[in-house]
Design an enzyme around this catalytic site. Sequence first.
Site, PDB file in Angstrom:
ATOM      1  CB  SER A   7      57.631  50.592  37.944  1.00  0.00           C
ATOM      2  OG  SER A   7      57.072  51.818  37.500  1.00  0.00           O
ATOM      3  CG  HIS A  32      61.102  50.296  35.424  1.00  0.00           C
ATOM      4  ND1 HIS A  32      61.784  49.750  34.348  1.00  0.00           N
ATOM      5  CD2 HIS A  32      59.928  50.745  34.913  1.00  0.00           C
ATOM      6  CE1 HIS A  32      61.045  49.861  33.250  1.00  0.00           C
ATOM      7  NE2 HIS A  32      59.913  50.467  33.565  1.00  0.00           N
ATOM      8  CG  ASP A  34      57.747  53.368  33.984  1.00  0.00           C
ATOM      9  OD1 ASP A  34      58.156  52.734  32.993  1.00  0.00           O
ATOM     10  OD2 ASP A  34      57.345  52.821  35.035  1.00  0.00           O
ATOM     11  CG  MET A  36      55.022  57.509  30.793  1.00  0.00           C
ATOM     12  SD  MET A  36      53.448  57.066  31.544  1.00  0.00           S
ATOM     13  CE  MET A  36      53.860  55.435  32.192  1.00  0.00           C
ATOM     14  CG  HIS A  65      60.134  51.894  30.062  1.00  0.00           C
ATOM     15  ND1 HIS A  65      58.981  51.257  30.477  1.00  0.00           N
ATOM     16  CD2 HIS A  65      60.104  51.879  28.698  1.00  0.00           C
ATOM     17  CE1 HIS A  65      58.282  50.891  29.399  1.00  0.00           C
ATOM     18  NE2 HIS A  65      58.938  51.255  28.321  1.00  0.00           N
ATOM     19  CG  MET A  67      56.993  54.117  27.771  1.00  0.00           C
ATOM     20  SD  MET A  67      55.890  53.667  29.119  1.00  0.00           S
ATOM     21  CE  MET A  67      56.937  54.100  30.497  1.00  0.00           C
ATOM     22  CG  MET A 136      56.184  47.399  26.799  1.00  0.00           C
ATOM     23  SD  MET A 136      56.679  47.965  28.443  1.00  0.00           S
ATOM     24  CE  MET A 136      55.089  48.281  29.226  1.00  0.00           C
ATOM     25  CG  ASP A 174      57.298  47.698  32.543  1.00  0.00           C
ATOM     26  OD1 ASP A 174      56.560  47.700  33.551  1.00  0.00           O
ATOM     27  OD2 ASP A 174      57.731  48.739  32.003  1.00  0.00           O
TER      28      ASP A 174
HETATM   29  C1  DX5 Z   1      53.653  51.039  32.169  1.00  0.00           C
HETATM   30  C2  DX5 Z   1      55.033  51.203  32.776  1.00  0.00           C
HETATM   31  C3  DX5 Z   1      55.278  50.277  33.895  1.00  0.00           C
HETATM   32  C4  DX5 Z   1      54.329  50.402  35.054  1.00  0.00           C
HETATM   33  C5  DX5 Z   1      54.135  49.028  35.609  1.00  0.00           C
HETATM   34  O1  DX5 Z   1      53.597  51.698  30.971  1.00  0.00           O
HETATM   35  O2  DX5 Z   1      56.025  50.962  31.808  1.00  0.00           O
HETATM   36  O3  DX5 Z   1      56.626  50.279  34.316  1.00  0.00           O
HETATM   37  O4  DX5 Z   1      54.769  51.256  36.070  1.00  0.00           O
HETATM   38  O5  DX5 Z   1      53.184  49.071  36.614  1.00  0.00           O
HETATM   39  P1  DX5 Z   1      52.492  47.745  37.186  1.00  0.00           P
HETATM   40  O6  DX5 Z   1      53.551  46.867  37.744  1.00  0.00           O
HETATM   41  O7  DX5 Z   1      51.559  48.290  38.209  1.00  0.00           O
HETATM   42  O8  DX5 Z   1      51.777  47.090  36.027  1.00  0.00           O
HETATM   43 ZN    ZN Z   2      58.111  50.728  32.494  1.00  0.00          ZN
END
Ligand code: DX5
Ligand code: ZN
Length: 213
Positions: A7, A32, A34, A36, A65, A67, A136, A174
């Site tokens: 990620s 990956h 993310d 948000m 991903h 969110m 998750m 994740d």
């Molecule tokens: C959290 C994200 C993850 C995050 C994971 O909401 O979806 O992908 O980057 O980070 P680590 O591996 O540090 O928990």
């Molecule tokens: Zn993620």
Amino acid sequence: MIKISPSVLASDLSNLASEVVEIEKAGAEMAHLDVMDGVFVANMSFGMPVIECLRNKSNIIFDVHLMIVHPEKYAKRFIDAGADIVTFHIEACDDPRSLLREIRAAGAKAAISVKPATPASAVFDLLDELDMVLVMTVEPGYGGQKFMADMLPKIKELRAEIERRGLDIDIQVDGGINPETAKLTVEAGANVLVAGSSVFRAADRKAAIDALR
Ligand code: DX5
Ligand code: ZN
């Protein structure tokens, strides 16, 4: 086969292209990404324009991903920007079946994610429409959180249902994934490992990816 999807949230985002090229060279199967929106989760990251620019710099699989609320409004635009896999949250979508079909019709792999409080059974009806389920293992929104071991039974339940039905579906995990927690999730049935901090905060990213594998 175990696939590693670092990620980039934990990477140096001012050098995103070189960070992604580095993990690609280090043998990661995917990156990956993310997304948000500050509404579905209490944090913001980046969106389509960043992914579109990054697409010119790397051929690695883009594992996006989402969110965000209303993923149905944006999924196609993420595919146009270069997403190879689009994951959205079942909690954010009124008609997940239509969206999974739309993602596949647009040429991407379709995946659905469940937050910690959402049971595995919530996606059972959708398994014949998707390529991957993301379980998750932290509350979505932030990197660097502690792995929730109580998600392991959910992974097992999902893998058992996928096998019972003879389907070929990836289970991605994740949140808080490091070599120790990765092992637990793989034993439970996961095969795609997302890791932010444990890869990008490591001095040697290749060694970190190898350690996860
Ligand atoms: C959290 C994200 C993850 C995050 C994971 O909401 O979806 O992908 O980057 O980070 P680590 O591996 O540090 O928990
Ligand atoms: Zn993620």
